[in-house]
Structure formats: C-alpha cells, structure tokens
Design a protein around this motif. Structure first.
Motif, PDB file in Angstrom:
ATOM      1  N   THR A  28       2.524   6.586  -9.969  1.00 36.96           N
ATOM      2  CA  THR A  28       3.069   7.617  -9.099  1.00 36.96           C
ATOM      3  C   THR A  28       3.326   6.980  -7.736  1.00 36.96           C
ATOM      4  O   THR A  28       2.855   5.868  -7.454  1.00 36.96           O
ATOM      5  N   ASP A  29       4.053   7.678  -6.869  1.00 38.85           N
ATOM      6  CA  ASP A  29       4.271   7.162  -5.511  1.00 38.85           C
ATOM      7  C   ASP A  29       2.935   6.919  -4.812  1.00 38.85           C
ATOM      8  O   ASP A  29       2.755   5.902  -4.147  1.00 38.85           O
ATOM      9  N   GLU A  30       2.006   7.836  -4.963  1.00 34.67           N
ATOM     10  CA  GLU A  30       0.693   7.696  -4.320  1.00 34.67           C
ATOM     11  C   GLU A  30      -0.046   6.471  -4.858  1.00 34.67           C
ATOM     12  O   GLU A  30      -0.619   5.694  -4.078  1.00 34.67           O
ATOM     13  N   GLN A  31      -0.040   6.276  -6.165  1.00 32.16           N
ATOM     14  CA  GLN A  31      -0.689   5.113  -6.758  1.00 32.16           C
ATOM     15  C   GLN A  31      -0.007   3.820  -6.315  1.00 32.16           C
ATOM     16  O   GLN A  31      -0.680   2.813  -6.056  1.00 32.16           O
ATOM     17  N   SER A  32       1.311   3.837  -6.210  1.00 31.51           N
ATOM     18  CA  SER A  32       2.060   2.672  -5.776  1.00 31.51           C
ATOM     19  C   SER A  32       1.719   2.304  -4.337  1.00 31.51           C
ATOM     20  O   SER A  32       1.504   1.124  -4.017  1.00 31.51           O
ATOM     21  N   HIS A  33       1.647   3.301  -3.469  1.00 32.18           N
ATOM     22  CA  HIS A  33       1.272   3.050  -2.070  1.00 32.18           C
ATOM     23  C   HIS A  33      -0.148   2.508  -1.980  1.00 32.18           C
ATOM     24  O   HIS A  33      -0.435   1.595  -1.192  1.00 32.18           O
ATOM     25  N   PHE A  34      -1.047   3.072  -2.782  1.00 26.73           N
ATOM     26  CA  PHE A  34      -2.438   2.623  -2.784  1.00 26.73           C
ATOM     27  C   PHE A  34      -2.526   1.178  -3.277  1.00 26.73           C
ATOM     28  O   PHE A  34      -3.248   0.358  -2.700  1.00 26.73           O
ATOM     29  N   LYS A  38      -3.930  -2.054  -1.180  1.00 25.01           N
ATOM     30  CA  LYS A  38      -4.971  -2.940  -1.709  1.00 25.01           C
ATOM     31  C   LYS A  38      -4.491  -4.388  -1.734  1.00 25.01           C
ATOM     32  O   LYS A  38      -5.238  -5.302  -1.379  1.00 25.01           O
ATOM     33  N   LEU A  39      -3.235  -4.596  -2.136  1.00 30.89           N
ATOM     34  CA  LEU A  39      -2.680  -5.941  -2.184  1.00 30.89           C
ATOM     35  C   LEU A  39      -2.640  -6.567  -0.789  1.00 30.89           C
ATOM     36  O   LEU A  39      -3.020  -7.725  -0.602  1.00 30.89           O
ATOM     37  N   VAL A  40      -2.215  -5.796   0.192  1.00 30.64           N
ATOM     38  CA  VAL A  40      -2.167  -6.293   1.574  1.00 30.64           C
ATOM     39  C   VAL A  40      -3.563  -6.693   2.038  1.00 30.64           C
ATOM     40  O   VAL A  40      -3.752  -7.771   2.623  1.00 30.64           O
ATOM     41  N   LEU A  41      -4.547  -5.858   1.766  1.00 30.93           N
ATOM     42  CA  LEU A  41      -5.911  -6.164   2.210  1.00 30.93           C
ATOM     43  C   LEU A  41      -6.495  -7.365   1.466  1.00 30.93           C
ATOM     44  O   LEU A  41      -7.194  -8.195   2.075  1.00 30.93           O
ATOM     45  N   LEU A  42      -6.219  -7.491   0.175  1.00 31.79           N
ATOM     46  CA  LEU A  42      -6.686  -8.653  -0.576  1.00 31.79           C
ATOM     47  C   LEU A  42      -6.082  -9.941  -0.024  1.00 31.79           C
ATOM     48  O   LEU A  42      -6.780 -10.945   0.171  1.00 31.79           O
TER      49      LEU A  42
END
Length: 63
Positions: A28-34, A38-42
C-alpha cells in the motif's frame, strides 16, 4: 568540502533501480512510505558520517 559521492558508484544502477521498484510491488502507499523510511535509516546508519548525511539531506531537499 564535499564528502558525498554523487558520481555513479554501482556496476548496474538500472538493475538496482528495478529491484527497488520491485520491492514496493504489492505494498500500500503507507507500507511503501514506511519501507522507504526504513531504507533511509538503515543506509544512514551504515554511512554513519553526519557531515555526509547532512550534505545528502540538503542535496535531496534542493532538488
């Protein structure tokens, strides 16, 4: 002094981009944003250099 490498630094950037797009498939859009957050923080944790990260933030925000 610039510390951020903005030159192509991957053997096959198009293949990585396709994998990135594929990773969002079915979300979903929400899951994609999440997932993006997470990728940015990793990756930020992996880089670990605050100056490089601040430079990246400024560059991303400017465009």
């Amino acid at each position: 002094m610039t510390k951020l490498n903005i030159e192509t630094n991957m053997a096959d950037p198009d293949a990585f981009y396709q994998k990135l797009i594929d990773a969002h498939s079915g979300l979903t859009d929400e899951q994609s944003h999440f997932m993006n957050a997470k990728l940015v923080l990793l990756l930020a944790n992996h880089i670990g250099d605050a100056d490089v990260l601040l430079e990246a933030l400024a560059l991303a925000r400017a465009d």
